[in-house]
Motif scaffolding. Sequence first.
Motif, PDB file in Angstrom:
ATOM      1  N   THR A 729       0.846  -1.185   0.000  1.00 39.71           N
ATOM      2  CA  THR A 729       0.000   0.000   0.000  1.00 39.71           C
ATOM      3  C   THR A 729       0.881   1.234   0.000  1.00 39.71           C
ATOM      4  N   GLN A 730       0.252   2.395  -0.111  1.00 40.82           N
ATOM      5  CA  GLN A 730       1.015   3.648  -0.092  1.00 40.82           C
ATOM      6  C   GLN A 730       1.739   3.815   1.236  1.00 40.82           C
ATOM      7  N   ALA A 731       1.084   3.394   2.334  1.00 37.29           N
ATOM      8  CA  ALA A 731       1.702   3.538   3.653  1.00 37.29           C
ATOM      9  C   ALA A 731       2.680   2.414   3.956  1.00 37.29           C
ATOM     10  N   CYS A 732       2.417   1.216   3.433  1.00 38.20           N
ATOM     11  CA  CYS A 732       3.271   0.046   3.707  1.00 38.20           C
ATOM     12  C   CYS A 732       3.887  -0.423   2.388  1.00 38.20           C
ATOM     13  N   LYS A 733       4.940   0.225   1.974  1.00 34.29           N
ATOM     14  CA  LYS A 733       5.543  -0.068   0.674  1.00 34.29           C
ATOM     15  C   LYS A 733       6.225  -1.436   0.659  1.00 34.29           C
ATOM     16  N   GLN A 734       6.591  -1.958   1.834  1.00 35.71           N
ATOM     17  CA  GLN A 734       7.173  -3.299   1.908  1.00 35.71           C
ATOM     18  C   GLN A 734       6.118  -4.354   2.220  1.00 35.71           C
ATOM     19  N   GLY A 735       4.852  -3.983   2.231  1.00 29.49           N
ATOM     20  CA  GLY A 735       3.794  -4.918   2.567  1.00 29.49           C
ATOM     21  C   GLY A 735       3.559  -4.974   4.068  1.00 29.49           C
ATOM     22  N   ARG A 736       2.446  -5.568   4.456  1.00 30.81           N
ATOM     23  CA  ARG A 736       2.132  -5.721   5.877  1.00 30.81           C
ATOM     24  C   ARG A 736       2.771  -6.998   6.417  1.00 30.81           C
ATOM     25  N   SER A 737       2.880  -7.080   7.734  1.00 25.60           N
ATOM     26  CA  SER A 737       3.439  -8.261   8.386  1.00 25.60           C
ATOM     27  C   SER A 737       2.747  -8.445   9.724  1.00 25.60           C
ATOM     28  N   ALA A 738       2.908  -9.636  10.308  1.00 19.87           N
ATOM     29  CA  ALA A 738       2.256  -9.949  11.577  1.00 19.87           C
ATOM     30  C   ALA A 738       3.123 -10.900  12.375  1.00 19.87           C
ATOM     31  N   ALA A 739       3.048 -10.780  13.697  1.00 19.31           N
ATOM     32  CA  ALA A 739       3.726 -11.690  14.619  1.00 19.31           C
ATOM     33  C   ALA A 739       2.702 -12.166  15.632  1.00 19.31           C
ATOM     34  N   LYS A 751      -9.855 -21.801  23.671  1.00 17.79           N
ATOM     35  CA  LYS A 751      -8.737 -21.848  22.725  1.00 17.79           C
ATOM     36  C   LYS A 751      -8.371 -20.478  22.177  1.00 17.79           C
ATOM     37  N   ASP A 752      -9.249 -19.497  22.327  1.00 21.40           N
ATOM     38  CA  ASP A 752      -9.050 -18.235  21.612  1.00 21.40           C
ATOM     39  C   ASP A 752      -8.956 -17.032  22.540  1.00 21.40           C
ATOM     40  N   LEU A 753      -8.096 -17.104  23.554  1.00 29.26           N
ATOM     41  CA  LEU A 753      -7.819 -15.936  24.382  1.00 29.26           C
ATOM     42  C   LEU A 753      -6.709 -15.136  23.703  1.00 29.26           C
ATOM     43  N   ILE A 754      -7.132 -14.213  22.833  1.00 29.44           N
ATOM     44  CA  ILE A 754      -6.203 -13.443  22.010  1.00 29.44           C
ATOM     45  C   ILE A 754      -6.319 -11.979  22.411  1.00 29.44           C
ATOM     46  N   THR A 755      -5.186 -11.321  22.616  1.00 27.04           N
ATOM     47  CA  THR A 755      -5.175  -9.913  23.006  1.00 27.04           C
ATOM     48  C   THR A 755      -4.235  -9.130  22.106  1.00 27.04           C
ATOM     49  N   LEU A 756      -4.441  -7.807  22.092  1.00 28.01           N
ATOM     50  CA  LEU A 756      -3.617  -6.884  21.334  1.00 28.01           C
ATOM     51  C   LEU A 756      -2.727  -6.104  22.299  1.00 28.01           C
ATOM     52  N   PRO A 757      -1.653  -5.501  21.820  1.00 25.20           N
ATOM     53  CA  PRO A 757      -0.786  -4.726  22.719  1.00 25.20           C
ATOM     54  C   PRO A 757      -1.560  -3.608  23.402  1.00 25.20           C
ATOM     55  N   SER A 758      -1.283  -3.395  24.679  1.00 30.41           N
ATOM     56  CA  SER A 758      -2.012  -2.382  25.438  1.00 30.41           C
ATOM     57  C   SER A 758      -1.748  -0.980  24.909  1.00 30.41           C
ATOM     58  N   ASN A 759      -0.564  -0.749  24.357  1.00 29.47           N
ATOM     59  CA  ASN A 759      -0.246   0.592  23.857  1.00 29.47           C
ATOM     60  C   ASN A 759      -0.571   0.751  22.376  1.00 29.47           C
ATOM     61  N   SER A 761      -3.923  -0.215  20.461  1.00 26.73           N
ATOM     62  CA  SER A 761      -5.234  -0.840  20.606  1.00 26.73           C
ATOM     63  C   SER A 761      -5.751  -1.459  19.320  1.00 26.73           C
ATOM     64  N   GLU A 762      -5.216  -1.049  18.172  1.00 23.38           N
ATOM     65  CA  GLU A 762      -5.661  -1.612  16.906  1.00 23.38           C
ATOM     66  C   GLU A 762      -4.775  -2.775  16.467  1.00 23.38           C
ATOM     67  N   GLY A 763      -3.829  -3.189  17.302  1.00 23.36           N
ATOM     68  CA  GLY A 763      -2.955  -4.305  16.967  1.00 23.36           C
ATOM     69  C   GLY A 763      -1.676  -3.891  16.284  1.00 23.36           C
ATOM     70  N   THR A 764      -1.577  -2.637  15.889  1.00 23.17           N
ATOM     71  CA  THR A 764      -0.386  -2.161  15.193  1.00 23.17           C
ATOM     72  C   THR A 764      -0.066  -0.747  15.655  1.00 23.17           C
ATOM     73  N   CYS A 765       1.216  -0.461  15.786  1.00 21.95           N
ATOM     74  CA  CYS A 765       1.640   0.883  16.171  1.00 21.95           C
ATOM     75  C   CYS A 765       2.023   1.725  14.966  1.00 21.95           C
ATOM     76  N   ASP A 766       2.388   1.074  13.852  1.00 24.82           N
ATOM     77  CA  ASP A 766       2.814   1.807  12.658  1.00 24.82           C
ATOM     78  C   ASP A 766       1.901   1.582  11.464  1.00 24.82           C
ATOM     79  N   GLY A 767       0.845   0.781  11.629  1.00 24.11           N
ATOM     80  CA  GLY A 767      -0.087   0.517  10.540  1.00 24.11           C
ATOM     81  C   GLY A 767       0.348  -0.578   9.600  1.00 24.11           C
ATOM     82  N   CYS A 768       1.564  -1.101   9.775  1.00 27.67           N
ATOM     83  CA  CYS A 768       2.089  -2.115   8.844  1.00 27.67           C
ATOM     84  C   CYS A 768       2.380  -3.454   9.538  1.00 27.67           C
TER      85      CYS A 768
END
Length: 872
Positions: A729-739, A751-759, A761-768
């Motif tokens: 995308t325009q913001a993520c020129k190297q593509g998105r990634s996930a850990a 089986k599905d107790l999944i949380t996002l980083p507290s700081n 809230s949308e799961g990403t700090c840089d959008g990528c």
Amino acid sequence: MCKESDYHFEYTECDVLGSRWRVAVPNKADICTGLPDPVKGTQCTFSCSEGEYLNMQSQQCQKCAAGTYSLGTGVAFDEWDSLPSGFVTHGMNTNDRDVHTDCSNSTWTPKGDYVSSNTDECTATLSYAVSLKKPGTVSFEYFYPDGSIYFEFFVQNDQCQSTDSENRWMKISESNWSQYKVELSSGNNVLYWRTTAYSLQGSAVKPVMLRNIAISGVAYTSECFHCKPGTHSAKPGSARCTPCPAQTYSNKGATVCHQCEEDKYAEAGSGSCKPRPACTNSDYFYTHTPCDSEGKTQLMYKWNEPKICSETVEGAVKLPASGEKQTCPPCNPGFFVTNSSTCEPCDEGFYSNGTACTKCPVGTEPVVDFEYKWWNIMPNNMKTVFLCVMTAWEVAGEYVYTTPGDQDSDYLMLTLSVPGYRLPQSMATDSERSELSRITFVFETMCTADCKFYFLAGYNQWNNDVVEEWKGSNRKQSYSYLIQRNSSTSFTWTFQRTEDFNERKYSADVAKIYSIHITNVIGGVASQCRRCALSSAKAGSTCVPCPTGHYMVSGTGVCKSCPPNTFIKADHAVGEAACVQCGPNTERNKAHTACLSDCALDVQTTGGALLHYDFSPLANVTGFHSSPRFTNKGLRYFHRFNLGLCGKEVRSCDPDDFEVKGYVCQSTVVPSDIRSQSVVSSQPFLIGDSLIGVTTDTTLSSISSPKWMFPSASGLLDVIFYYKSSETTQACKQGRSAAIRLRCNPTVTAKDLITLPSNCSEGTCDGCTFHFLWESQHACPLCTKNHYREIVSACIQGIQRTTYVWQQPLQCYGGESLPAQKVSACVTLDFWLKFGVSTGTIAAVLLIISILGILCILKNQTVDKVTIVVGV
């Protein structure tokens, strides 16, 4: 004294025995005396047939007179000058707890022939309550052109039970009114039509329209309805009125249709005739005939249908004569001319400039496109139909153009269907690699009114979005649109001469499309060939085929084998660099196109122990929501994430969209109070479609998962799955990634107790780069003998017990079970003491006896020397 005109009859409610009374009710209070006495009414099971009404004076069913109609056991609503009696409409906030917008004016509005919905973010409800004496139906017609509105219809019965949720959502209208019919149960029924607009882009929304609502199953109707103007019923006892054919008309309550005079005309279903205007150049159109066997085409002229103009009025024009035969234009690129002068597509692996097909050379592949620049016939994958009978666009050799519609406000649509896209395997520049496909077209509009020209792209019946809009006259120009989703697509060009209702005042206003070109189309044709990809050829490629797991040496056509556990990446660097090493704890698939995890993992600890993991219980796609967010108007929505951790194949990470293949994807959802369903979802986008590796390291291939995002007090390391997406995308020129960080927690039963980083809230700090923590029992290593210890009890009454207990804190799950308690026989200390004393006593007695025996022998015998050695 009361006359018959001073009162009317009604029935009382039915009693428990199914009986009722007919009573006289004055039309106005205190105007007369001497009302008829109540009399026994018909049984509550009584009903009239269609075409009949109940005469309350005689309490008998009678046929409706000619010029009127009756549904018998039904009611109909086809006039909407005002809201009919019994209908209720109101508006309410979508999220009334969070938004303070005034929705009191967001209601359904009568428009004469139909009723129209709201177009804002409020919820507008239209309802009607009816009591049915027997099972019946409700039917209606609707026009639902805009996917930005959620439109539902449902019924609630006596028990307030609603229609099944999957059957209540109306389908988008293609180009015309749609019909809908639902079965109703006997008893009280409340019918609901409900709409809510939801447009994050803030673009204009087209309303939903309703008309011709009919309900059957009531006991009777006490009156017959007059036929509307433009319809008639010739015989008594009619259940419906018949529309008048074209060139005829009728008044209200008509029994016959009257023919228009010679100098007048009328459309079908008209209530009056109109003077025929003089024919002008705008009343006919031109087209090209298909090529004949001699390769010739002819320019033809045709009157617009239905023809309403007159050729005999002073100043009228005549239909021009057909033109002379001309040589057909060449075929479009990728096609060839057959012996019958028709155009046919070249076979796979061939290319053409529009004349003859040529096979692509070895080491090249065809550039597969759709390219239309000659318009002798409409292509097979394009359609142009208006109201099922009229052609909205016509071919004209060098372009395709809009013909006059029935009215100037009509939408004239041209639709092109595309099955999907495939990136070429050939070498490409960086900019080409990020481009799945592109559609480019050249168009022109010439208007004297406020015309509009739309270009739309749709992936399904719920999503047909306006990509671009042009107003008024526009010079000949080119427009391109980048396609980023590999899915079957329909592209639509729509032209509207004016929004004002009129017949054919602006027929000369026209839109023209000169050419359309779409790249990388599945099932397309080729106009050229280019060098093959560096990797082995995929199915359907005309490249020199390399065996699975081999790559092509650049410029030679020689195939070489990739190193072990590597996969082929077609858009990678030249030569052996096309073979990409699989990441840690992954293995390449059989097709040598990707690296996968079998959900099993072995980890060597710093102490030398080997931990075995089995993540297969977490392999299915799991979804969860983020914290709520709000639009600028206060509408609440969420981000939904779907995670597919591992497995032997890459599945769809969105259960509702089988086209989205990947491990991690995100969509925007609206809470259930918008649509009586769990969620309303937008189109998902991929965060991770390839697995990079599985490891306990916090960094892999430039993707980092810092420990501070998810602090842990446990000494057991988290297992981290790293993913990457090929979409840029325009913001993520190297593509998105996930850990996805898997953490052992034996106390978690779900089986599905999944949380996002507290700081973040949308799961990403840089959008990528997105980060997830997944806590589960199944994220723990499998239990082994090292995870438990034994406790041995004392020997009590000859019995000794061995008990096994888990090491604490417990950091394993599954695997080896805890052994059962072991019981064994044993001997106490008292027994061994008694045994020692007894043995010593017996030995002493035997020694004394032995000495005495020897002395007796010596006394009776003479010996020179005797040596006695006694040892105990």
